[in-house]
Design a protein around this motif. Structure first.
Motif, PDB file in Angstrom:
ATOM      1  N   LEU A  25     -21.292 -23.670  -0.006  1.00  0.00           N
ATOM      2  CA  LEU A  25     -21.787 -23.421  -1.359  1.00  0.00           C
ATOM      3  C   LEU A  25     -20.985 -22.325  -2.061  1.00  0.00           C
ATOM      4  N   ALA A  26     -20.545 -21.327  -1.318  1.00  0.00           N
ATOM      5  CA  ALA A  26     -19.707 -20.281  -1.901  1.00  0.00           C
ATOM      6  C   ALA A  26     -18.372 -20.854  -2.363  1.00  0.00           C
ATOM      7  N   GLU A  27     -17.799 -21.776  -1.576  1.00  0.00           N
ATOM      8  CA  GLU A  27     -16.540 -22.417  -1.964  1.00  0.00           C
ATOM      9  C   GLU A  27     -16.720 -23.272  -3.213  1.00  0.00           C
ATOM     10  N   VAL A  28     -17.818 -23.986  -3.307  1.00  0.00           N
ATOM     11  CA  VAL A  28     -18.100 -24.802  -4.497  1.00  0.00           C
ATOM     12  C   VAL A  28     -18.259 -23.908  -5.720  1.00  0.00           C
ATOM     13  N   ALA A  29     -18.987 -22.810  -5.577  1.00  0.00           N
ATOM     14  CA  ALA A  29     -19.179 -21.885  -6.702  1.00  0.00           C
ATOM     15  C   ALA A  29     -17.843 -21.293  -7.149  1.00  0.00           C
ATOM     16  N   ASP A  30     -16.976 -20.966  -6.199  1.00  0.00           N
ATOM     17  CA  ASP A  30     -15.658 -20.423  -6.530  1.00  0.00           C
ATOM     18  C   ASP A  30     -14.815 -21.462  -7.268  1.00  0.00           C
ATOM     19  N   LEU A  31     -14.846 -22.704  -6.820  1.00  0.00           N
ATOM     20  CA  LEU A  31     -14.106 -23.777  -7.472  1.00  0.00           C
ATOM     21  C   LEU A  31     -14.601 -24.013  -8.894  1.00  0.00           C
ATOM     22  N   VAL A  32     -15.896 -24.020  -9.082  1.00  0.00           N
ATOM     23  CA  VAL A  32     -16.469 -24.211 -10.423  1.00  0.00           C
ATOM     24  C   VAL A  32     -16.059 -23.062 -11.338  1.00  0.00           C
ATOM     25  N   ALA A  33     -16.082 -21.841 -10.842  1.00  0.00           N
ATOM     26  CA  ALA A  33     -15.684 -20.689 -11.659  1.00  0.00           C
ATOM     27  C   ALA A  33     -14.220 -20.794 -12.073  1.00  0.00           C
ATOM     28  N   LYS A  34     -13.351 -21.206 -11.147  1.00  0.00           N
ATOM     29  CA  LYS A  34     -11.928 -21.352 -11.464  1.00  0.00           C
ATOM     30  C   LYS A  34     -11.694 -22.464 -12.476  1.00  0.00           C
ATOM     31  N   LEU A  35     -12.376 -23.580 -12.317  1.00  0.00           N
ATOM     32  CA  LEU A  35     -12.217 -24.683 -13.258  1.00  0.00           C
ATOM     33  C   LEU A  35     -12.737 -24.321 -14.643  1.00  0.00           C
ATOM     34  N   PHE A  36     -13.835 -23.579 -14.698  1.00  0.00           N
ATOM     35  CA  PHE A  36     -14.374 -23.143 -15.980  1.00  0.00           C
ATOM     36  C   PHE A  36     -13.391 -22.213 -16.679  1.00  0.00           C
ATOM     37  N   TYR A  37     -12.799 -21.295 -15.933  1.00  0.00           N
ATOM     38  CA  TYR A  37     -11.818 -20.375 -16.502  1.00  0.00           C
ATOM     39  C   TYR A  37     -10.603 -21.138 -17.019  1.00  0.00           C
ATOM     40  N   LEU A  38     -10.117 -22.124 -16.235  1.00  0.00           N
ATOM     41  CA  LEU A  38      -8.968 -22.923 -16.643  1.00  0.00           C
ATOM     42  C   LEU A  38      -9.278 -23.728 -17.904  1.00  0.00           C
ATOM     43  N   LEU A  39     -10.453 -24.323 -17.956  1.00  0.00           N
ATOM     44  CA  LEU A  39     -10.841 -25.098 -19.131  1.00  0.00           C
ATOM     45  C   LEU A  39     -10.934 -24.209 -20.366  1.00  0.00           C
ATOM     46  N   GLU A  40     -11.516 -23.036 -20.199  1.00  0.00           N
ATOM     47  CA  GLU A  40     -11.625 -22.092 -21.312  1.00  0.00           C
ATOM     48  C   GLU A  40     -10.237 -21.662 -21.800  1.00  0.00           C
ATOM     49  N   TRP A  41      -9.329 -21.382 -20.865  1.00  0.00           N
ATOM     50  CA  TRP A  41      -7.968 -20.984 -21.218  1.00  0.00           C
ATOM     51  C   TRP A  41      -7.246 -22.117 -21.937  1.00  0.00           C
ATOM     52  N   CYS A  42      -7.428 -23.344 -21.445  1.00  0.00           N
ATOM     53  CA  CYS A  42      -6.787 -24.500 -22.077  1.00  0.00           C
ATOM     54  C   CYS A  42      -7.282 -24.693 -23.505  1.00  0.00           C
ATOM     55  N   MET A  43      -8.556 -24.541 -23.723  1.00  0.00           N
ATOM     56  CA  MET A  43      -9.096 -24.742 -25.066  1.00  0.00           C
ATOM     57  C   MET A  43      -8.566 -23.683 -26.035  1.00  0.00           C
ATOM     58  N   GLU A  44      -8.321 -22.484 -25.561  1.00  0.00           N
ATOM     59  CA  GLU A  44      -7.790 -21.430 -26.418  1.00  0.00           C
ATOM     60  C   GLU A  44      -6.318 -21.653 -26.743  1.00  0.00           C
TER      61      GLU A  44
END
Length: 60
Positions: A25-44
């Motif tokens: 579950l910690a690995e899944v949470a880390d992956l989701v956080a990284k993907l969210f950051y990448l998506l946010e960066w891409c949109m900017e």
């Protein structure tokens, strides 16, 4: 899922007392956080750095 605003949703996942389950579950949470950051960066940066964004996405 708990909605706490227009842009913020929280998902609560119950975990047992098994250390392997906790690590997964910690690995899944880390992956989701990284993907969210990448998506946010891409949109900017999508209008200014399209080729860079695609290069990064193709590496994933």
């Amino acid at each position: 899922m708990i909605v706490s605003g227009k842009k913020l949703r929280l998902t609560i996942i119950e975990c047992g007392c098994d250390i392997n389950m906790m690590i997964d579950l910690a690995e899944v949470a880390d992956l989701v956080a990284k993907l969210f950051y990448l998506l946010e960066w891409c949109m900017e940066n999508i209008k200014t750095k399209k080729s860079t964004i695609w290069a990064i996405l193709l590496q994933l």
